[in-house]
Design a protein around this motif. Structure first.
Motif, PDB file in Angstrom:
ATOM      1  N   TRP A 119      -5.167  -0.838   1.400  1.00 59.68           N
ATOM      2  CA  TRP A 119      -4.861  -1.626   0.188  1.00 59.68           C
ATOM      3  C   TRP A 119      -5.842  -2.801   0.051  1.00 59.68           C
ATOM      4  CZ3 TRP A 119      -3.229  -6.598  -1.137  1.00 59.68           C
ATOM      5  CH2 TRP A 119      -2.650  -6.756  -2.427  1.00 59.68           C
ATOM      6  N   TRP A 176      -3.275   3.224  -5.022  1.00 56.17           N
ATOM      7  CA  TRP A 176      -2.819   1.853  -4.821  1.00 56.17           C
ATOM      8  C   TRP A 176      -2.746   1.147  -6.172  1.00 56.17           C
ATOM      9  CZ3 TRP A 176      -0.625   0.850  -0.491  1.00 56.17           C
ATOM     10  CH2 TRP A 176      -1.108   1.277   0.737  1.00 56.17           C
ATOM     11  N   SER A 216       2.541  -6.332  -4.270  1.00 61.70           N
ATOM     12  CA  SER A 216       2.871  -6.416  -2.847  1.00 61.70           C
ATOM     13  C   SER A 216       3.871  -7.530  -2.618  1.00 61.70           C
ATOM     14  CB  SER A 216       1.606  -6.650  -1.998  1.00 61.70           C
ATOM     15  OG  SER A 216       1.114  -7.960  -2.246  1.00 61.70           O
ATOM     16  N   CYS A 240       2.990  -3.141   0.645  1.00 65.07           N
ATOM     17  CA  CYS A 240       2.103  -2.848  -0.478  1.00 65.07           C
ATOM     18  C   CYS A 240       2.665  -1.665  -1.262  1.00 65.07           C
ATOM     19  CB  CYS A 240       0.682  -2.540   0.008  1.00 65.07           C
ATOM     20  SG  CYS A 240      -0.108  -3.978   0.796  1.00 65.07           S
ATOM     21  N   CYS A 291       0.602  -1.597   4.273  1.00 65.93           N
ATOM     22  CA  CYS A 291      -0.695  -1.937   3.670  1.00 65.93           C
ATOM     23  C   CYS A 291      -1.871  -1.368   4.486  1.00 65.93           C
ATOM     24  CB  CYS A 291      -0.849  -3.456   3.561  1.00 65.93           C
ATOM     25  SG  CYS A 291       0.398  -4.253   2.510  1.00 65.93           S
TER      26      CYS A 291
END
Length: 290
Positions: free
Chosen positions: A186, A222, A226, A261, A275
């Motif tokens: 991420w 992605w 987050s 994330c 993440c």
């Protein structure tokens, strides 16, 4: 006593003076003397006749009175019967009046409830129409803003060699999007978008989500959301709180206590994951400027 003796008694002389006074008496006195001279049998007969006549008269009077009493009794009974009937009719009418009043009250209550419901529905309809009108106004403003933006862009394009979006980027409502296909973490995806003058995609409404679904491939990407700073408090990469979400059912769940994330899965729904893991790609976004 023989009849002759009675006769003689009646004819016995009186004093001459008495005779003279008798001669001078009134007719009433003569009649009294005459009656006194009548026989006992005649007196009894007259008395019998008088008694008989009196008895007959009393009998007639009693019969008449009894008849009148019977008539009055019947009339009284009829009056009592009529009074009872009137009382029953009055009681029935009172019951009917109470029932009518009850029915009227129930009808009035139903009518009031119906009117109240109609008023509530009308108020709800007005509120709904006001909200829809406001939404329509906002959409119209967005359309006009987008139209003016495109007009300005077309004018600039005609006056220069400016392009709407860089090569490989897709335009939607004044924003450019890039779908990168590369398995990275991420943080790497975030920096990559920044290096290209953009940021990991921020999704503001369902229209934008629908557009991204129509353009992406059936892989995971992605996106710029987050909760790395505070658990379960999600922020976009620009620091703003989300006003729109599209979480997969039972997400986010922070499985294994390390999913901070957010990715967009193949179906378009959002899912939180670690993440440090990798997805099939990411989506960058930037405003178009010429």
């Amino acid at each position: 006593m023989s009849s002759g003796a009675i006769y003689r008694k009646c004819e016995e002389p009186e004093d001459i003076g008495n005779k003279a006074s008798m001669a001078s008496r009134k007719a009433g006195g003569f009649l009294l003397q005459h009656c006194r001279c009548g026989s006992n049998e005649t007196s009894i007969s007259i008395l019998f006749i008088v008694n008989a006549v009196s008895f007959v008269l009393w009998t007639i009077i009693v019969a008449v009175l009894f008849s009148k009493y019977s008539d009055m009794t019947r009339e009284l009974e009829q009056l009592q019967t009529n009074q009872t009937s009137l009382g029953e009719n009055g009681s029935n009418m009172q019951k009917e009046v109470k029932q009518l009043h009850s029915s009227q009250s129930a009808y009035g209550s139903r009518l009031d409830n119906g009117l109240q419901k109609m008023e509530n529905d009308q108020n709800g309809l007005k509120s709904n129409m006001s909200e829809r009108l406001a939404d329509t106004q906002r959409e119209r403003d967005k359309i006009w803003a987008e139209t003016f933006r495109l007009q300005d862009a077309l004018y600039k394009m005609n006056s220069s060699a400016c392009r709407v979006c860089p090569a490989g980027w897709v335009l939607n409502r004044g924003q450019c999007y890039y779908f990168q296909e590369q398995e990275k973490q991420w943080s790497f995806a975030k920096q990559s978008c920044k290096d290209q003058g953009g940021y990991l995609v921020i999704i503001n409404d369902n229209d934008e989500q629908t557009f991204l679904n129509s353009k992406k491939k059936s892989i995971t990407y992605w996106i710029g959301l987050s909760d790395r700073q505070t658990e379960n408090k999600f922020f976009w990469v620009d620091g703003s709180s989300p006003t729109y979400t599209h979480w997969n059912p039972r997400e986010p769940n922070n499985a294994d206590r390390g999913e901070d994330c957010v990715e967009m899965v193949t179906t378009g729904w959002w899912n939180d994951r670690e993440c440090g893991g990798t997805t099939n790609g990411w989506i960058c976004e930037k405003s178009w400027k010429c």
